[in-house]
Every structure is written in structure tokens, then in C-alpha cells.
Design an enzyme around this catalytic site. Structure first.
Site, PDB file in Angstrom:
ATOM      1  N   GLY A 164       6.215   7.767   1.206  1.00  0.00           N
ATOM      2  CA  GLY A 164       6.675   7.959  -0.454  1.00  0.00           C
ATOM      3  C   GLY A 164       6.626   8.781  -1.305  1.00  0.00           C
ATOM      4  N   ILE A 205       4.184  -5.785   1.482  1.00  0.00           N
ATOM      5  CA  ILE A 205       3.222  -5.338   1.597  1.00  0.00           C
ATOM      6  C   ILE A 205       2.248  -6.769   1.467  1.00  0.00           C
ATOM      7  CG2 ILE A 205       1.866  -3.557   1.329  1.00  0.00           C
ATOM      8  CD1 ILE A 205       0.982  -3.523   4.165  1.00  0.00           C
ATOM      9  N   GLY A 224       3.894   3.281  -5.558  1.00  0.00           N
ATOM     10  CA  GLY A 224       3.933   2.595  -4.704  1.00  0.00           C
ATOM     11  C   GLY A 224       3.597   1.620  -3.538  1.00  0.00           C
ATOM     12  N   ASP A 226       0.380   0.512  -3.047  1.00  0.00           N
ATOM     13  CA  ASP A 226      -1.185   1.285  -4.182  1.00  0.00           C
ATOM     14  C   ASP A 226      -1.098   0.697  -5.659  1.00  0.00           C
ATOM     15  OD1 ASP A 226      -3.776   2.030  -4.456  1.00  0.00           O
ATOM     16  OD2 ASP A 226      -2.900   3.689  -4.453  1.00  0.00           O
TER      17      ASP A 226
HETATM   18  P1  ADP Z   1       2.408   7.827  -0.171  1.00  0.00           P
HETATM   19  O1  ADP Z   1       1.461   8.239  -1.114  1.00  0.00           O
HETATM   20  O2  ADP Z   1       1.254   7.774   1.686  1.00  0.00           O
HETATM   21  O3  ADP Z   1       3.638   8.083   0.727  1.00  0.00           O
HETATM   22  P2  ADP Z   1       4.039   5.030  -1.298  1.00  0.00           P
HETATM   23  O4  ADP Z   1       3.029   4.542  -0.910  1.00  0.00           O
HETATM   24  O5  ADP Z   1       4.585   6.600  -1.958  1.00  0.00           O
HETATM   25  O6  ADP Z   1       2.296   6.865  -0.380  1.00  0.00           O
HETATM   26  O7  ADP Z   1       4.870   5.443   0.035  1.00  0.00           O
HETATM   27  C1  ADP Z   1       4.234   4.688   1.309  1.00  0.00           C
HETATM   28  C2  ADP Z   1       6.177   3.592   1.797  1.00  0.00           C
HETATM   29  O8  ADP Z   1       5.625   2.085   1.825  1.00  0.00           O
HETATM   30  C3  ADP Z   1       7.157   4.443   1.334  1.00  0.00           C
HETATM   31  O9  ADP Z   1       8.052   3.863   2.323  1.00  0.00           O
HETATM   32  C4  ADP Z   1       7.714   3.759   0.641  1.00  0.00           C
HETATM   33  O10 ADP Z   1       8.875   3.166  -0.100  1.00  0.00           O
HETATM   34  C5  ADP Z   1       6.557   2.153   0.811  1.00  0.00           C
HETATM   35  N1  ADP Z   1       6.481   1.018  -0.057  1.00  0.00           N
HETATM   36  C6  ADP Z   1       6.059   0.698  -1.600  1.00  0.00           C
HETATM   37  N2  ADP Z   1       6.029  -0.056  -1.646  1.00  0.00           N
HETATM   38  C7  ADP Z   1       6.288  -0.824  -0.995  1.00  0.00           C
HETATM   39  C8  ADP Z   1       5.713  -1.977  -0.444  1.00  0.00           C
HETATM   40  N3  ADP Z   1       5.309  -3.414  -1.610  1.00  0.00           N
HETATM   41  N4  ADP Z   1       4.897  -3.088   0.523  1.00  0.00           N
HETATM   42  C9  ADP Z   1       5.625  -2.360   1.985  1.00  0.00           C
HETATM   43  N5  ADP Z   1       5.694  -1.269   1.515  1.00  0.00           N
HETATM   44  C10 ADP Z   1       5.619  -0.812   0.558  1.00  0.00           C
END
Ligand code: ADP
Length: 167
Positions: A123, A10, A31, A33
Site C-alpha cells: 500500500g 483483515i 491502510g 494499520d
Molecule cells: P504498507 O504501509 O505496508 O504498504 P498498507 O496498509 O498501506 O501497508 O497496505 C498494505 C495492503 O493492505 C495494501 O494492499 C492495501 O490495499 C491493503 N489493505 C488496506 N486496508 C486493508 C484491510 N482493512 N484489510 C486488508 N487489507 C487492507
């Protein structure tokens, strides 16, 4: 509105706004964030700190959304939203839907024409991918918004397949 699925990261999206799956502290995390803050640089965290000091002393509540600069990301804005932690004993779907609706409302207020979403809560927050994909797509489809271009940016094949089978 056109809905597109993208397999990728993203932080690389050339859109007006990327949505961050933040936590209520707004102080960064793992993740999506972590990736957004690393790649976007310290300007984003500076603005998050100011938001904590002004509007969100107790943190951003689950299901709400707020925008900051996107720092060095290709996007103009990051819209931070706090997804619910998945629960087996309690239905928190409405909070997850609210993340998508509120993010689009903030995007409208900014005049954003294109918005990229991650699969919020799937995630660290543990939401089953198929169910999260259904809520995400239904909510965005039904949202009252003038954003014409919505992208879901899925990080792996499994997430992409879950969204693709529903779209
Ligand atoms: P949450 O705490 O809301 O679960 P996460 O960031 O841990 O958020 O994960 C949300 C989703 O984003 C997961 O499916 C993870 O695999 C995905 N994810 C992690 N890094 C990225 C990235 N750089 N771009 C897009 N999606 C990502």
C-alpha cells in the site's frame, strides 16, 4: 500448513492472530494499520505505547514483529510487523520475507493456530503487488512454523488475482 486466500477486510477475520502492516513508531497510521486501530479500539495503542516505552524505544525495526492484544477485534492477538518501503535502487526483499517469517515465529510463541496476513508493503510502502505476492507465498510456504492455518486477506480484486495466480 494450509494456505487460504480471502478477498476482504483483515479486521473481520476470525483467526487467532491478525498481522498488522505497521510502521516502526507503532503509533498507528493509514491502510491496514488505521483499520486495525479503529476497529480494535484504544487497548491496542495502549499496549503499543508500553512496548515503545520498554523494549522498542527507537521503534520496531523493519522486518521484525511483536504481538499485542487485539482489543475488540474477533482475533486474540495483533502481530505488528514493519514492512520495508519499496526501493528501485536497493533489493529489500529479504526484509519483506523477514516480516512473514518473524510474524510466524511470534505466532508460534503465542500458540496461535490461525494467522491472517495482509499484503505487507503493497500500500503506502509501494511494493509492486506481483512481486510482493511471490515473496509472501514463498516465504510462508518455506517457513519453519507449527501454525497450520495461514490466510492472506486481500483487499481488492487486483491483489487477490496476484496471489491466486501464484498459489
Ligand atoms: P504498507 O504501509 O505496508 O504498504 P498498507 O496498509 O498501506 O501497508 O497496505 C498494505 C495492503 O493492505 C495494501 O494492499 C492495501 O490495499 C491493503 N489493505 C488496506 N486496508 C486493508 C484491510 N482493512 N484489510 C486488508 N487489507 C487492507
Amino acid at each position: 500448513m494450509e494456505i487460504t486466500l480471502v478477498l476482504g477486510d483483515i479486521t473481520e477475520q476470525e483467526v487467532d492472530a491478525v498481522v498488522n502492516a505497521a510502521n516502526s513508531s507503532l503509533m498507528g497510521g493509514g491502510g491496514v494499520d488505521g483499520a486495525i486501530h479503529r476497529r480494535g479500539g484504544p487497548e491496542i495503542l495502549d499496549e503499543c505505547r508500553r512496548l515503545r516505552a520498554s523494549r522498542y524505544g527507537k521503534g520496531l525495526p523493519t522486518g521484525q514483529a511483536v504481538a499485542t492484544t487485539a482489543g475488540r477485534l474477533p482475533a486474540r492477538w495483533v502481530i505488528h510487523t514493519v514492512g520495508p518501503v519499496h526501493s528501485r535502487s536497493q533489493d529489500r526483499s529479504e526484509l519483506l520475507a523477514s516480516c512473514y517469517r518473524e510474524s510466524l515465529r511470534v505466532a508460534d510463541s503465542l500458540g496461535a493456530r490461525s494467522v491472517a496476513f495482509p499484503a505487507i508493503s503493497t500500500g503506502i510502502y509501494g511494493w509492486p503487488m506481483d512481486d510482493a505476492a511471490r515473496i509472501a507465498l514463498e516465504t510462508v510456504r518455506q517457513a519453519e512454523t507449527s501454525v497450520p492455518d495461514v490466510r492472506f486477506v486481500l483487499f481488492d480484486d487486483r491483489a487477490y488475482a496476484a496471489f491466486a495466480s501464484l498459489l
